[in-house]
Motif scaffolding. Structure first.
Motif, PDB file in Angstrom:
ATOM      1  N   VAL A 201       1.106  -1.117   0.189  1.00 48.52           N
ATOM      2  CA  VAL A 201      -0.022   0.210  -0.022  1.00 48.52           C
ATOM      3  C   VAL A 201       0.898   1.214   0.047  1.00 48.52           C
ATOM      4  N   VAL A 202       0.870   2.028  -0.934  1.00 53.31           N
ATOM      5  CA  VAL A 202       1.726   3.164  -1.218  1.00 53.31           C
ATOM      6  C   VAL A 202       0.910   4.472  -1.152  1.00 53.31           C
ATOM      7  N   LEU A 203       1.425   5.151  -0.279  1.00 53.76           N
ATOM      8  CA  LEU A 203       0.915   6.673   0.096  1.00 53.76           C
ATOM      9  C   LEU A 203       1.783   7.590   0.102  1.00 53.76           C
ATOM     10  N   ILE A 229      -1.627   3.605  10.845  1.00 52.20           N
ATOM     11  CA  ILE A 229      -1.122   2.926   9.465  1.00 52.20           C
ATOM     12  C   ILE A 229      -1.689   1.447   9.500  1.00 52.20           C
ATOM     13  N   GLU A 230      -1.887   0.789  10.706  1.00 50.39           N
ATOM     14  CA  GLU A 230      -2.410  -0.214  10.774  1.00 50.39           C
ATOM     15  C   GLU A 230      -3.834  -0.313  10.414  1.00 50.39           C
ATOM     16  N   LYS A 248      -1.179 -11.390   8.931  1.00 48.61           N
ATOM     17  CA  LYS A 248      -0.253 -11.455   8.097  1.00 48.61           C
ATOM     18  C   LYS A 248       0.546 -10.564   7.733  1.00 48.61           C
ATOM     19  N   VAL A 249       1.980 -10.770   7.077  1.00 49.08           N
ATOM     20  CA  VAL A 249       2.707  -9.705   7.050  1.00 49.08           C
ATOM     21  C   VAL A 249       2.586  -8.711   5.640  1.00 49.08           C
ATOM     22  N   VAL A 250       1.501  -9.190   4.820  1.00 47.78           N
ATOM     23  CA  VAL A 250       1.097  -8.561   3.850  1.00 47.78           C
ATOM     24  C   VAL A 250      -0.304  -7.762   3.899  1.00 47.78           C
ATOM     25  N   PHE A 270       7.049  -0.360   6.139  1.00 47.26           N
ATOM     26  CA  PHE A 270       6.824  -0.737   7.601  1.00 47.26           C
ATOM     27  C   PHE A 270       6.382  -2.396   7.064  1.00 47.26           C
ATOM     28  N   ILE A 271       7.006  -3.495   7.916  1.00 46.49           N
ATOM     29  CA  ILE A 271       7.238  -4.656   7.410  1.00 46.49           C
ATOM     30  C   ILE A 271       6.536  -5.731   8.640  1.00 46.49           C
ATOM     31  N   PRO A 272       5.011  -5.606   8.718  1.00 52.26           N
ATOM     32  CA  PRO A 272       4.220  -4.520   8.461  1.00 52.26           C
ATOM     33  C   PRO A 272       4.179  -3.367   9.731  1.00 52.26           C
TER      34      PRO A 272
END
Length: 367
Positions: A201-203, A229-230, A248-250, A270-272
């Motif tokens: 997710v790009v912002l 962010i979460e 999940k990490v994605v 962030f990962i995540p």
């Protein structure tokens, strides 16, 4: 009763570190395999003190490797992100960093014969079906780990490993833009849901109230920011067809700002739930792809290079990561036809990791 030993090689791949196993040395049943991996890495425990994990998402990773039965691949690679403080093994995403070590590992284990002066290895990531070609330096049939290639986030230099992604678009979600749109509005924030090797997710960083130039430690301490962010991540995960991503990490989250260190775009990823010291391989590819798309929040802050082949320098907290994109289509509707990059890898040790007596049989019985 003696402990059970499993052959294992610890390798640095890109800016990550993980345990590499042959698939034949692990239980085939996924649940049994995951129980063994949790035990080998020492999870769940925040220090992973009873295993070989490094107590950080970048060093709690596993590669499970075998010869491929597919005609277009030499090697199959199953990536596992082993949670540190939970009994969770996530095989949903790719990992382009551990991927860098697959060629050398396959040669070390005799799955691939080395050629002079370089060996090309086609690797299929089992998690997503993504196919990549790795070019490993093998002068006189021996793996060269020493060289003059430097990647930010890793001290010193090593032999370069070229990675060319052959079909990364839609690796997890099935399409480059899982929602069918370049821009989605989630909780008032404009963002792009994209999957070019990794769901991301790009912002713009300013959309969540930061500059995008903060250091990693400051971002990790900002609990309000991470909660915001979460919230966006959970909502975007559903939009991307990933369902409930709370465990999940994605998708990964990438916050962008205009470049300020000579690159083309600045990132904080962030990962995540932790700010990445650098940026993951597939995350960088997905971010670079988002920068190409007119109307995307990323396009508005990126300084795009000219030409069909674009070398995008993605700035991150510890340096930069250059992604090469071959872009076709038109100016209004560009198409990313190929993505490539340079990584390095190094074998750290080869030996036996031990798990408690009877664990493998108990895991199989439970599965």
């Amino acid at each position: 009763m003696r402990q059970t030993g499993i052959r294992c090689m610890l390798m640095r791949g890109g800016t990550s570190k993980g345990a590499y196993f042959l698939a034949d040395d692990l239980p085939r049943e996924p649940d049994a395999r995951d129980r063994v991996l949790l035990a080998a890495m020492g999870s769940p425990d925040p220090r992973q003190v009873d295993g070989v994990g490094g107590a950080h998402p970048l060093t709690s990773k596993v590669a499970v490797v075998s010869r491929s039965q597919q005609p277009d691949a030499d090697i199959d690679f199953l990536f596992a992100q082993v949670s540190i403080d939970q009994p969770v093994v996530d095989t949903t995403p790719n990992c382009g960093n551990l991927l860098a070590g697959i060629g050398p590992f396959a040669i070390e284990r005799g799955l691939i014969a080395a050629r002079h002066p370089e060996t090309r290895v086609r690797v299929r990531t089992v998690n997503t079906g993504t196919l990549a070609e790795l070019v490993v330096r093998t002068p006189d049939g021996d793996i060269a780990y020493d060289g003059d290639a430097h990647i930010d986030g890793v001290p010193g230099t090593s032999a370069p490993i070229s990675i060319n992604f052959l079909d990364a678009a839609g690796s997890v979600c099935g399409s480059l833009l899982p929602t069918g749109r370049i821009v989605d509005i989630v909780d008032g924030v404009a963002l792009t849901c994209i999957d070019n090797g990794m769901p991301v997710v790009v912002l713009q960083a300013q959309a969540v109230g930061i500059s995008g130039y903060e250091d990693r430690a400051a971002l990790d301490k900002d609990t309000a920011l991470k909660a915001r962010i979460e919230t966006l991540r959970l909502a975007a995960g559903r939009l991307m067809g990933l369902g409930d991503v709370s465990r999940k990490v994605v998708p990964k989250m990438a916050l962008l700002a205009p470049p300020r260190a000579g690159g083309h775009v600045c990132t904080r990823s962030f990962i995540p739930h932790e700010c990445h010291a650098a940026i993951g391989v597939f995350a960088a590819v997905s971010v670079a792809t988002a920068c190409v798309l007119p109307g995307a929040p990323a396009h508005a802050v990126a300084r795009m290079p000219e030409g069909r082949v674009k070398h995008l320098s993605v700035e991150h907290p510890t340096g930069e990561f250059t992604v090469s994109l071959e872009v076709g289509g038109s100016e209004d509707a560009p198409i990313v036809e190929r993505a490539g990059l340079l990584r390095t890898a190094r074998a750290l040790f080869d030996g036996t990791v031990y798990v408690r007596p009877g664990l493998i049989q108990a895991a199989r019985d439970a599965a």
